[in-house]
Design a protein around this motif. Structure first.
Motif, mmCIF file in Angstrom:
data_model
loop_
_atom_site.group_PDB
_atom_site.id
_atom_site.type_symbol
_atom_site.label_atom_id
_atom_site.label_comp_id
_atom_site.label_asym_id
_atom_site.label_seq_id
_atom_site.Cartn_x
_atom_site.Cartn_y
_atom_site.Cartn_z
ATOM 1 N N ASP A 31 29.082 43.499 41.080
ATOM 2 C CA ASP A 31 29.472 42.241 40.449
ATOM 3 C C ASP A 31 30.900 41.929 40.883
ATOM 4 N N LYS A 32 31.033 41.142 41.941
ATOM 5 C CA LYS A 32 32.352 40.843 42.482
ATOM 6 C C LYS A 32 33.139 39.890 41.587
ATOM 7 N N ALA A 33 32.437 39.068 40.816
ATOM 8 C CA ALA A 33 33.131 38.117 39.954
ATOM 9 C C ALA A 33 33.916 38.827 38.860
ATOM 10 N N ASN A 34 33.369 39.926 38.343
ATOM 11 C CA ASN A 34 34.017 40.653 37.247
ATOM 12 C C ASN A 34 34.420 42.070 37.622
ATOM 13 N N GLN A 35 34.318 42.428 38.912
ATOM 14 C CA GLN A 35 34.731 43.741 39.405
ATOM 15 C C GLN A 35 34.003 44.863 38.663
ATOM 16 N N ARG A 36 32.662 44.772 38.656
ATOM 17 C CA ARG A 36 31.849 45.779 37.986
ATOM 18 C C ARG A 36 30.777 46.308 38.933
ATOM 19 N N VAL A 37 30.234 47.474 38.582
ATOM 20 C CA VAL A 37 29.167 48.105 39.350
ATOM 21 C C VAL A 37 27.997 48.356 38.407
ATOM 22 N N PHE A 38 26.790 47.973 38.838
ATOM 23 C CA PHE A 38 25.581 48.192 38.050
ATOM 24 C C PHE A 38 24.645 49.115 38.829
#
Length: 399
Positions: A262-269
């Protein structure tokens, strides 16, 4: 008539190993032999049956060579460890290479303290024997390999689009799709030096954050009991390469089947048969006296999956929705991921063709269309409104 030249006598030696490599001393009548199971044999005199043997290597000894003065032998194999043998004391020193298996060893004629190595995946390395480390290395390009690739990832790296091949053996290459050249290489080593068969470093999934300054990899070691790894790599400006900033062992109870960034929120799923997890970088607490210098990644949210058959998911461009594919597609809100709370399901997209799990979920965010694959002959499409909780239908088309 002159005397006839003496006939050459060919001497045969019965070796107890399967020959893999051989090297001859440049100054003496000595021979070094490498075996297919890592055996090292040193004949100080080929006219004699006595020899020295050692079995430190446990993989095919592909690289073996004498030094220029004949006083040292260099050996290397799949462990990516260079052994420097002193032929006087018959002892060795270990130099970690971590650039893949060592294929060829060439000692320097002009500078005796350096050795050139040809390693796996088209890599050349210069080893400083005095400092006992790799002085410099140059990576080539190798689009094909002996191992199967699990996928292709398109990312943004240092302001340009790049292609990453996943599933390669102990290496992650970042390639320019236009010039077809490798512009960056990340070598990954298990440091398992003496096990009979080193594990296959299946770099199954990879992604980038912050324009390539952070690399995320998921590694699965096939055929062993070693735990899978979710690793975060941060770019070190001094070393001019990415180094491991954090390693999470066994991030899921079962094997991870998909990973999205998730590049918009700097997260990894990450998705497995048991759960969908969200990983976020922990915020630093100014009042924490025990805080470290590096920020850490933590599991921000864990939600159980609808069944163990899930194999694919995707995220919306703004990082607000997650589409998880089973025999139906569940649309979940991921705007606020909190520990201890399941992700709320916004809507479920149903199809009445098969009970098999859908695969390869893609999202056309501009037109609100989600596409998934059924087997090899059908393509399933569906739409969803921005705010609706009632079930919707998926339309199936043959492709």
């Amino acid at each position: 008539m002159g005397d006839a030249p003496a006939a050459r006598v060919v001497r045969q030696m019965a070796l107890q190993v399967d020959l893999q490599s051989i090297a001859c001393s440049p100054v003496e009548n000595a021979v070094a032999v490498g075996g297919a199971r890592g055996e090292f044999l040193y004949f100080a005199n080929v006219e004699d049956n006595h020899y020295f043997s050692d079995h430190w290597h446990h993989t095919p000894l592909s690289g073996i060579q004498f030094s220029v003065d004949g006083a040292t032998v260099y050996t290397g194999a799949l462990e990516s460890i260079l052994l420097v043998w002193n032929l006087t004391s018959l002892t060795h020193k270990k130099i970690p290479i971590r650039l893949g298996s060592i294929r060829c060893i060439v000692p320097s004629v002009t500078k005796g303290s350096e050795v050139l190595l040809a390693c796996e995946n088209a890599t050349l390395a210069v080893v400083d024997l005095l400092q006992m480390r790799v002085e410099k290395s140059v990576d080539g390009i190798e689009w094909s390999c002996g191992d199967n690739c699990t996928g292709v990832v398109v990312e943004q790296f240092r302001g340009q689009p790049v292609v990453i091949l996943t599933g390669l053996n102990s290496i992650l290459r970042v390639c320019d799709p236009v010039t077809q050249q490798s512009i960056y290489t990340l070598h990954i080593s298990s440091q398992m030096e003496t096990i009979p068969t080193p594990p296959r470093h299946g770099i199954q999934f990879a992604g980038m954050l912050r324009d390539g300054r952070v690399i995320v990899t998921y590694e699965h070691f096939a055929g062993t009991t070693l735990p899978s790894l979710l690793r975060f790599w941060a770019y070190d400006a001094k070393m001019k390469k990415h180094v491991t900033s954090q390693t999470i062992y066994s991030p899921h109870q079962s094997e991870v089947v998909a990973m999205q960034i998730d590049k918009a929120n700097q997260r990894v799923f990450t998705l497995s048969g048991d759960s969908l997890k969200c990983w976020e970088e922990a915020e630093e607490d100014a009042n924490d006296a025990l805080k470290g210098r590096n920020r850490t990644w933590r599991n921000q949210s864990t939600s159980p999956t609808s069944s163990s058959r899930v194999s694919s998911f995707t995220l919306s461009a703004d990082g607000s929705l997650c589409f998880v594919a089973d025999d139906v597609i569940g649309v979940y809100s991921i705007q606020n991921c909190r520990p201890g709370y399941d992700l709320p399901c916004v809507v479920r997209l149903y199809q009445n063709i098969t009970t098999e799990a859908l695969q390869d979920v893609l999202l056309l965010d501009s037109s609100k269309v989600v596409v998934a694959r059924q087997g090899q002959a059908r393509c399933t499409c569906g739409t969803w409104p921005a705010a609706r909780s009632s079930p919707l239908s998926l339309h199936t088309r043959r492709s």
